[in-house]
Every structure is written in structure tokens, then in C-alpha cells.
Design a protein around this motif. Structure first.
Motif, short mmCIF file in Angstrom:
data_model
loop_
_atom_site.label_atom_id
_atom_site.label_comp_id
_atom_site.label_asym_id
_atom_site.label_seq_id
_atom_site.Cartn_x
_atom_site.Cartn_y
_atom_site.Cartn_z
N PHE A 134 0.84 -1.20 0.00
CA PHE A 134 0.00 0.00 0.00
C PHE A 134 0.88 1.26 0.00
N GLN A 135 1.97 1.22 0.75
CA GLN A 135 2.88 2.36 0.77
C GLN A 135 3.48 2.61 -0.61
N LEU A 136 3.89 1.55 -1.29
CA LEU A 136 4.42 1.71 -2.65
C LEU A 136 3.35 2.25 -3.59
N PHE A 137 2.12 1.79 -3.42
CA PHE A 137 1.01 2.31 -4.22
C PHE A 137 0.86 3.82 -3.98
N ILE A 138 0.92 4.23 -2.73
CA ILE A 138 0.80 5.66 -2.40
C ILE A 138 1.90 6.44 -3.12
N LEU A 139 3.14 5.98 -2.99
CA LEU A 139 4.25 6.70 -3.60
C LEU A 139 4.12 6.76 -5.12
N ARG A 140 3.76 5.66 -5.74
CA ARG A 140 3.62 5.63 -7.20
C ARG A 140 2.44 6.47 -7.67
N THR A 141 1.39 6.52 -6.87
CA THR A 141 0.20 7.29 -7.23
C THR A 141 0.49 8.79 -7.21
N VAL A 142 1.26 9.24 -6.23
CA VAL A 142 1.50 10.69 -6.11
C VAL A 142 2.81 11.14 -6.76
N ALA A 143 3.59 10.21 -7.29
CA ALA A 143 4.89 10.56 -7.88
C ALA A 143 4.76 11.59 -9.00
N SER A 144 3.73 11.49 -9.79
CA SER A 144 3.57 12.40 -10.92
C SER A 144 3.26 13.84 -10.48
N THR A 145 2.92 14.03 -9.22
CA THR A 145 2.59 15.36 -8.72
C THR A 145 3.83 16.12 -8.23
N TYR A 146 4.96 15.44 -8.13
CA TYR A 146 6.19 16.06 -7.60
C TYR A 146 6.51 17.33 -8.36
N PRO A 147 6.83 18.40 -7.70
CA PRO A 147 6.95 18.67 -6.26
C PRO A 147 5.70 19.30 -5.64
N GLN A 148 4.58 19.21 -6.30
CA GLN A 148 3.34 19.82 -5.82
C GLN A 148 2.74 19.03 -4.65
N ARG A 149 1.83 19.68 -3.93
CA ARG A 149 1.11 19.05 -2.84
C ARG A 149 -0.10 18.30 -3.38
N VAL A 150 -0.50 17.25 -2.68
CA VAL A 150 -1.72 16.51 -3.02
C VAL A 150 -2.54 16.33 -1.74
N PRO A 151 -3.85 16.19 -1.87
CA PRO A 151 -4.68 15.99 -0.68
C PRO A 151 -4.39 14.64 -0.04
N THR A 152 -4.33 14.61 1.27
CA THR A 152 -4.07 13.34 1.95
C THR A 152 -5.22 12.36 1.75
N LYS A 153 -6.43 12.88 1.59
CA LYS A 153 -7.59 12.01 1.39
C LYS A 153 -7.93 11.89 -0.09
N LEU A 154 -6.90 11.78 -0.92
CA LEU A 154 -7.08 11.61 -2.35
C LEU A 154 -7.96 10.38 -2.59
N PRO A 155 -9.03 10.50 -3.40
CA PRO A 155 -9.94 9.38 -3.60
C PRO A 155 -9.26 8.08 -4.01
N ALA A 156 -8.26 8.14 -4.85
CA ALA A 156 -7.56 6.92 -5.27
C ALA A 156 -6.89 6.23 -4.09
N LEU A 157 -6.38 7.00 -3.14
CA LEU A 157 -5.73 6.42 -1.96
C LEU A 157 -6.76 5.81 -1.02
N LEU A 158 -7.87 6.51 -0.82
CA LEU A 158 -8.92 5.97 0.05
C LEU A 158 -9.52 4.70 -0.53
N GLU A 159 -9.69 4.67 -1.84
CA GLU A 159 -10.22 3.47 -2.49
C GLU A 159 -9.26 2.29 -2.33
N ALA A 160 -7.97 2.57 -2.48
CA ALA A 160 -6.96 1.51 -2.37
C ALA A 160 -6.73 1.07 -0.93
N ALA A 161 -7.25 1.83 0.03
CA ALA A 161 -7.06 1.49 1.44
C ALA A 161 -7.81 0.23 1.83
N GLY A 162 -8.66 -0.28 0.94
CA GLY A 162 -9.29 -1.57 1.18
C GLY A 162 -10.72 -1.49 1.65
#
Length: 100
Positions: free
Chosen positions: A6-34
Motif C-alpha cells: 500500500f505504501q508503494l502504491f501511495i508513492l507511485r500514485t503521487v509521484a507524478s505530482t512532484y513537487p506539488q502538494r496533493v490531498p491526503t484524502k485523495l480518492p484513489a488512496l482511500l479506495e486503495a485502502a481496502g
């Protein structure tokens, strides 16, 4: 529970946003949380983002209160070390490389 996949998924999901900020409750992350309630998903996301922050792979994701309670912040950023862990070149994040 800390989940490396899940941690690798988080990093890969937000990698394209570097160096910008992203919401912690990004829908893709919440969906992947299980499975489970939204509160359970947020708790799983919190634990894993906090661990990533402790290792320096993300910044600004969590904060610890005076009562030692860990809370999600509104936004976070992936760091250069997080890009490397996700398998990307921090000098050219749009170029993948094989970290092996």
C-alpha cells in the motif's frame, strides 16, 4: 497496520505530482485502502502515510499533537527519496528507471 504494498502504491500514485502538494484524502488512496468503513480506510491511510513520513518519503502528511495523537493533515508532498523508492529518477521524475 503498515502495508508495504500500500505504501508503494501511495508513492507511485503521487509521484507524478512532484513537487506539488496533493490531498491526503485523495480518492484513489482511500479506495486503495481496502474494505471497511470510511473511518477504517482513513485510519489505514493515516498509519501508512505516517510511516512514509517517518522514513522521509513524504512530508506534511501527518502531525502529532501534544497528547501524542497522530492526525492527517490536509495535504502532503512526495520527497526525492520517495521518488527513488517509487522507482523514479528524482532529477527527471517523468523518466522511470529500474532501481535494481
Amino acid at each position: 497496520m503498515i502495508d508495504k504494498n500500500f505504501q508503494l502504491f501511495i508513492l507511485r500514485t503521487v509521484a507524478s505530482t512532484y513537487p506539488q502538494r496533493v490531498p491526503t484524502k485523495l480518492p484513489a488512496l482511500l479506495e486503495a485502502a481496502g474494505e471497511g468503513t470510511m473511518q477504517e480506510r482513513i485510519a489505514r491511510l493515516l498509519v501508512n502515510l505516517h510511516a512514509l513520513q517517518e522514513f522521509g518519503y513524504v512530508i506534511g502528511a501527518t502531525e502529532v499533537s501534544d497528547e501524542e495523537e497522530v492526525r492527517l493533515r490536509d495535504y502532503f508532498r512526495i520527497t526525492a527519496a520517495g521518488l527513488v523508492m517509487a522507482g523514479l529518477d528524482p532529477l527527471h521524475p517523468d523518466t522511470c528507471h529500474d532501481p535494481r
